[in-house]
Design an enzyme around this catalytic site. Structure first.
Site, PDB file in Angstrom:
ATOM      1  N   LYS A   1       0.858  -1.197   0.000  1.00  0.00           N
ATOM      2  CA  LYS A   1       0.000   0.000   0.000  1.00  0.00           C
ATOM      3  C   LYS A   1       0.888   1.239   0.000  1.00  0.00           C
ATOM      4  O   LYS A   1       1.804   1.369   0.829  1.00  0.00           O
ATOM      5  CB  LYS A   1      -0.866  -0.036   1.247  1.00  0.00           C
ATOM      6  CG  LYS A   1      -2.190   0.654   1.122  1.00  0.00           C
ATOM      7  CD  LYS A   1      -2.989   0.377   2.387  1.00  0.00           C
ATOM      8  CE  LYS A   1      -4.366   0.946   2.337  1.00  0.00           C
ATOM      9  NZ  LYS A   1      -5.008   0.861   3.671  1.00  0.00           N
TER      10      LYS A   1
HETATM   11  C1  E4P Z   1      -8.402   1.321   3.922  1.00  0.00           C
HETATM   12  O1  E4P Z   1      -7.557   0.930   3.159  1.00  0.00           O
HETATM   13  C2  E4P Z   1      -8.312   2.586   4.645  1.00  0.00           C
HETATM   14  O2  E4P Z   1      -7.101   2.661   5.307  1.00  0.00           O
HETATM   15  C3  E4P Z   1      -9.463   2.766   5.582  1.00  0.00           C
HETATM   16  O3  E4P Z   1     -10.648   2.305   4.957  1.00  0.00           O
HETATM   17  C4  E4P Z   1      -9.593   4.164   6.123  1.00  0.00           C
HETATM   18  O4  E4P Z   1     -10.789   4.249   6.854  1.00  0.00           O
HETATM   19  P1  E4P Z   1     -11.090   5.465   7.866  1.00  0.00           P
HETATM   20  O5  E4P Z   1     -11.386   6.666   7.065  1.00  0.00           O
HETATM   21  O6  E4P Z   1     -12.287   4.995   8.639  1.00  0.00           O
HETATM   22  O7  E4P Z   1      -9.867   5.619   8.731  1.00  0.00           O
END
Ligand code: E4P
Length: 215
Positions: free
Chosen positions: A82
């Site tokens: 990522k």
């Molecule tokens: C996923 O890859 C993201 O890191 C995550 O969905 C972020 O979610 P949030 O906005 O609730 O922190």
């Protein structure tokens, strides 16, 4: 649509994986910090449970992210690296995709960013809809616009709907044809629930108890 769990908690992944509907996991540094466990160990345990686990690079520069990304990818074939949606991140995605390492570009908040990430060779892009909703925008409109662009068939990159807050987000993501949706544990647990199912099941069981011993 593939369903991912948005967590760094291995027990949650094991629980939802038992349902037979889980296709992957997304983690991020905040989720990892919340669990306070050894990151590599967590990722490897998750890789035994699902075929796709996103692990986010945290190095502050291009060379550092490239090195971290290659290291994560060497841990297990199920790891997807990522990478943040920055111009540095784009360079890292281009580099890693050239080495056939899968990437997930995170923190996507516009169609322009989605296009750039796809052009750099991202395997997955993660537009964050809940955070757009939080600032008074409609995050699902971003997904609709990205899927509209994608409908012309120019990009192979999978669109992962991230930052989901409630079951309606998952339903709408599926309706507009998103490839993947990542879901927090608490929201995932709500998906199978319906009062009429609970009441109906209870009644069926009660009625069966009344007749099951009849010859
Ligand atoms: C996923 O890859 C993201 O890191 C995550 O969905 C972020 O979610 P949030 O906005 O609730 O922190």
């Amino acid at each position: 649509m593939k369903l991912f769990l948005d967590t760094a908690n291995v027990a949650y992944v094991a629980e939802i994986a038992r349902w037979g509907v889980l296709d992957g996991v997304t983690t991020n540094p905040s989720l990892v910090a919340k669990e306070g466990k050894d990151f590599k160990k967590v990722v490897l345990e998750m890789c035994k449970l699902v075929p796709c686990v996103s692990a986010q690079v945290t190095a502050p520069d291009v060379e550092g992210m490239k090195k971290q990304g290659e290291e994560y990818a060497s841990w297990h074939k199920n790891v997807v690296v990522k990478v943040p949606m920055t111009t540095d991140g784009l360079q890292v995605v281009k580099y890693l995709s050239g080495k056939k390492i899968k990437t997930n570009v995170t923190l996507v908040f516009s169609v322009a960013q989605a296009i750039l990430a796809a052009k750099a060779g991202a395997t997955i892009i993660s537009p964050f809809i809940g955070r757009l909703d939080d600032i008074g925008e409609d995050g699902m409109v971003l997904i609709e616009e990205i899927m509209d662009v994608w409908s012309h068939g120019r990009f192979e990159t999978e669109v992962l709907v991230a930052s989901t807050r409630h079951p309606r987000h998952i339903i709408d993501a599926a309706r507009v044809g998103a490839h993947i949706c990542t879901i927090p544990y608490e929201v995932f647990k709500k998906l199978p629930q319906h009062t009429l199912t609970d009441n109906g099941y209870k009644k069926f069981q009660e009625d069966w108890e009344k007749v099951k011993n009849r010859g």
